[in-house]
Design a protein around this motif. Structure first.
Motif, PDB file in Angstrom:
ATOM      1  N   VAL A 180       9.228   6.184   3.095  1.00 30.27           N
ATOM      2  CA  VAL A 180      10.003   6.049   4.850  1.00 30.27           C
ATOM      3  C   VAL A 180       8.589   5.132   4.391  1.00 30.27           C
ATOM      4  N   TRP A 181       9.441   3.947   5.762  1.00 26.97           N
ATOM      5  CA  TRP A 181       8.348   2.720   5.632  1.00 26.97           C
ATOM      6  C   TRP A 181       8.528   2.233   7.390  1.00 26.97           C
ATOM      7  N   ARG A 182       7.828   1.279   7.945  1.00 26.53           N
ATOM      8  CA  ARG A 182       8.104   1.336   9.461  1.00 26.53           C
ATOM      9  C   ARG A 182       9.664   0.554   9.312  1.00 26.53           C
ATOM     10  N   ASP A 183      10.243   1.263  10.144  1.00 30.33           N
ATOM     11  CA  ASP A 183      11.198   0.829  11.058  1.00 30.33           C
ATOM     12  C   ASP A 183      11.048  -0.563  11.594  1.00 30.33           C
ATOM     13  N   GLY A 184      11.523  -2.231  11.125  1.00 27.51           N
ATOM     14  CA  GLY A 184      11.768  -3.101  11.285  1.00 27.51           C
ATOM     15  C   GLY A 184      10.803  -3.870  10.639  1.00 27.51           C
ATOM     16  N   ASP A 185       9.892  -3.121   9.713  1.00 27.13           N
ATOM     17  CA  ASP A 185       8.906  -4.053   8.529  1.00 27.13           C
ATOM     18  C   ASP A 185       9.597  -5.791   8.513  1.00 27.13           C
ATOM     19  N   ASP A 186       8.447  -6.030   8.756  1.00 28.08           N
ATOM     20  CA  ASP A 186       9.487  -7.734   8.019  1.00 28.08           C
ATOM     21  C   ASP A 186       8.962  -8.068   6.997  1.00 28.08           C
ATOM     22  N   ASN A 187       8.141  -7.409   6.420  1.00 28.52           N
ATOM     23  CA  ASN A 187       6.917  -7.548   5.058  1.00 28.52           C
ATOM     24  C   ASN A 187       8.347  -7.656   3.452  1.00 28.52           C
ATOM     25  N   PRO A 188       8.198  -8.396   3.084  1.00 28.59           N
ATOM     26  CA  PRO A 188       9.732  -9.177   1.670  1.00 28.59           C
ATOM     27  C   PRO A 188       8.948  -8.711   0.921  1.00 28.59           C
ATOM     28  N   ALA A 189       7.309  -8.208   0.567  1.00 28.66           N
ATOM     29  CA  ALA A 189       7.854  -6.865  -0.661  1.00 28.66           C
ATOM     30  C   ALA A 189       8.213  -5.445  -0.446  1.00 28.66           C
ATOM     31  N   VAL A 190       8.042  -5.156   0.679  1.00 32.86           N
ATOM     32  CA  VAL A 190       8.143  -3.860   1.518  1.00 32.86           C
ATOM     33  C   VAL A 190      10.301  -3.919   0.341  1.00 32.86           C
ATOM     34  N   ARG A 201       0.654  -1.301   0.190  1.00 33.04           N
ATOM     35  CA  ARG A 201       0.198  -0.210  -0.022  1.00 33.04           C
ATOM     36  C   ARG A 201       0.787   1.190   0.364  1.00 33.04           C
ATOM     37  N   LEU A 202       0.641   1.972  -1.067  1.00 35.01           N
ATOM     38  CA  LEU A 202       1.751   3.215  -1.340  1.00 35.01           C
ATOM     39  C   LEU A 202       1.336   4.389  -1.152  1.00 35.01           C
ATOM     40  N   GLY A 203       1.736   4.998  -0.510  1.00 36.84           N
ATOM     41  CA  GLY A 203       0.383   6.646  -0.166  1.00 36.84           C
ATOM     42  C   GLY A 203       1.972   7.374  -1.058  1.00 36.84           C
ATOM     43  N   PHE A 204       1.255   9.062  -1.458  1.00 37.90           N
ATOM     44  CA  PHE A 204       2.522   9.783  -2.188  1.00 37.90           C
ATOM     45  C   PHE A 204       1.728  11.299  -2.300  1.00 37.90           C
ATOM     46  N   THR A 205       2.681  11.885  -1.285  1.00 40.36           N
ATOM     47  CA  THR A 205       2.382  14.116  -1.297  1.00 40.36           C
ATOM     48  C   THR A 205       2.154  14.679  -1.957  1.00 40.36           C
ATOM     49  N   GLY A 206       1.554  14.274  -3.315  1.00 43.35           N
ATOM     50  CA  GLY A 206       0.293  15.047  -4.051  1.00 43.35           C
ATOM     51  C   GLY A 206       1.684  15.863  -5.247  1.00 43.35           C
ATOM     52  N   PRO A 207       0.985  16.373  -6.256  1.00 50.51           N
ATOM     53  CA  PRO A 207       1.939  16.989  -7.647  1.00 50.51           C
ATOM     54  C   PRO A 207       3.601  16.566  -7.262  1.00 50.51           C
ATOM     55  N   PHE A 253      -0.446  14.643   2.803  1.00 54.18           N
ATOM     56  CA  PHE A 253       0.731  15.792   3.124  1.00 54.18           C
ATOM     57  C   PHE A 253       0.935  15.031   3.985  1.00 54.18           C
ATOM     58  N   SER A 254       3.221  14.678   3.818  1.00 50.98           N
ATOM     59  CA  SER A 254       3.769  14.230   4.057  1.00 50.98           C
ATOM     60  C   SER A 254       3.831  14.180   5.589  1.00 50.98           C
ATOM     61  N   GLY A 255       2.911  14.579   6.263  1.00 52.36           N
ATOM     62  CA  GLY A 255       2.532  14.690   7.966  1.00 52.36           C
ATOM     63  C   GLY A 255       1.927  14.027   8.057  1.00 52.36           C
ATOM     64  N   GLU A 256       0.465  13.784   7.268  1.00 47.17           N
ATOM     65  CA  GLU A 256      -0.622  12.139   7.560  1.00 47.17           C
ATOM     66  C   GLU A 256      -0.166  11.230   7.270  1.00 47.17           C
ATOM     67  N   LEU A 257       0.960  11.161   5.815  1.00 44.58           N
ATOM     68  CA  LEU A 257       1.459   9.988   5.718  1.00 44.58           C
ATOM     69  C   LEU A 257       2.024   8.890   6.076  1.00 44.58           C
ATOM     70  N   ALA A 258       3.154   9.840   6.873  1.00 43.83           N
ATOM     71  CA  ALA A 258       4.058   9.552   8.079  1.00 43.83           C
ATOM     72  C   ALA A 258       3.217   9.004   9.236  1.00 43.83           C
ATOM     73  N   ASP A 259       2.185   8.917   9.760  1.00 46.76           N
ATOM     74  CA  ASP A 259       0.955   8.560  10.638  1.00 46.76           C
ATOM     75  C   ASP A 259       0.231   8.101  10.418  1.00 46.76           C
ATOM     76  N   ARG A 260       0.317   7.694   8.712  1.00 49.55           N
ATOM     77  CA  ARG A 260      -0.295   6.387   8.308  1.00 49.55           C
ATOM     78  C   ARG A 260       0.205   4.973   8.011  1.00 49.55           C
ATOM     79  N   VAL A 261       1.562   5.691   7.848  1.00 47.77           N
ATOM     80  CA  VAL A 261       2.933   4.759   7.622  1.00 47.77           C
ATOM     81  C   VAL A 261       2.771   3.709   9.141  1.00 47.77           C
ATOM     82  N   ARG A 262       2.385   4.718   9.962  1.00 45.72           N
ATOM     83  CA  ARG A 262       3.032   3.874  11.661  1.00 45.72           C
ATOM     84  C   ARG A 262       2.165   3.016  11.979  1.00 45.72           C
ATOM     85  N   SER A 263       0.193   3.775  11.841  1.00 42.25           N
ATOM     86  CA  SER A 263      -0.290   3.319  12.206  1.00 42.25           C
ATOM     87  C   SER A 263      -1.048   1.978  11.016  1.00 42.25           C
TER      88      SER A 263
END
Length: 299
Positions: free
Chosen positions: A271-281, A94-100, A129-139
């Motif tokens: 950015v991705w979760r630190d320690g994420d063990d998803n091999p696709a990531v 699941r990939l997010g991006f920060t707009g234009p 926005f970047s801050g929103e995306l970072a929160d969504r990655v963390r959650s």
């Protein structure tokens, strides 16, 4: 329902002879007959019509044979499926991006990953926005996001992939609209359209710090919820709008985007979760050097 019973059923159904099916399965005939009887009892139907001279499938047996073959095929495929998933060849990101401002980087990332892992489902969410995306990655709402730095990256791993200049959008009628670049002090007194506050946009902080360093008090006359709206407001003559030069791909009619020499360059990062063990990531992260090289070619 036992796997050995399904194998016994398929063997008898294909041979239509208990002796040959037993030889194929390398077992005695009486235990094979018992396995078929147990399966018929469990299913509540007769699978075979038996006579002293022949064995044929009943209508129920013909229907069950198709399902039994599918089940055995799926079981036989499980080791390969599991190994491909463990190696990051299947699954989803699941990939997010920060707009234009990250459109070009997004295209490069998506193209490179689909070529590298064509069987991984790449789900691209709406811009934020970047801050929103970072929160969504963390959650765990997103696996990876393309964000603009600087940013609070607590709990996240960060890989910078592109840098670019900062600029100011202005109406085509503005005296500096055709300039190669402009200084902050040259447009210091002009009305400004700001990005909406409290949404996690990082670029306004970069601009604000530069204003402070130059002793400029910004004349903010309006806010825009996103870069596209900001660009349209600039075209309508509301004021100037500061944004990364990468947003030039979103230029609205009657708008010019001019580099600002006094603003620092900005960076786009994965950015991705630190320690994420998803091999696709992990597979996506492994492409970072290639992505950096391709982003460097963006004019």
């Amino acid at each position: 329902m036992e796997l050995r019973h399904l194998r016994a059923f398929v063997a008898v159904a294909e041979e239509l002879n208990f002796r040959r099916a037993a030889e194929r399965l390398q077992m005695a005939q009486p235990p094979l007959s018992q396995q078929i009887k147990r399966l018929e009892k469990e299913l509540g139907v007769e699978l075979f019509a038996r006579t002293t001279r022949s064995v044929t499938l009943t209508p129920a047996g013909e229907a069950c044979l198709t399902e039994a073959r599918h089940a055995l095929s799926a079981i036989e495929a499980m080791p390969a499926v599991g190994q491909r998933a463990a190696a990051g060849h299947t699954g989803r990101i699941r990939l997010g991006f920060t707009g234009p401002a990250s459109y070009q980087a997004l295209m490069i990332v998506a193209d490179a990953y689909r070529e590298f892992r064509p069987d991984v489902r790449l789900e691209i969410g709406p811009p934020a926005f970047s801050g929103e995306l970072a929160d969504r990655v963390r959650s765990d709402e997103l696996d990876v996001a393309l964000v603009r730095l600087p940013l609070d990256t607590a709990g996240l791993a960060v890989g910078e992939i592109a840098t670019g200049r900062s600029g100011v959008a202005m109406a085509r009628s503005h005296p500096f609209a055709d300039a190669e670049e402009v200084g902050l002090l040259e447009v210091a007194s002009e009305p400004i359209i700001a990005h909406a506050s409290g949404r996690g946009s990082t670029f306004p902080g970069t601009v604000g710090n530069s204003f402070l360093e130059h002793g400029i008090v910004p004349n903010v006359v309006a806010e825009a919820p996103d870069t596209q709206t900001l660009m349209l407001m600039v075209g309508a003559g509301v004021g100037l709008g500061y944004m990364p030069m990468a947003a030039r791909y979103l230029l609205a009619p009657n708008v010019s985007l001019v580099p600002v020499r006094d603003l620092p360059s900005t960076s786009v990062a994965m950015v991705w979760r630190d320690g994420d063990d998803n091999p696709a990531v992990a597979a996506l992260v492994s492409l970072r050097e290639r992505i950096i090289a391709e982003c460097a070619t963006i004019p």
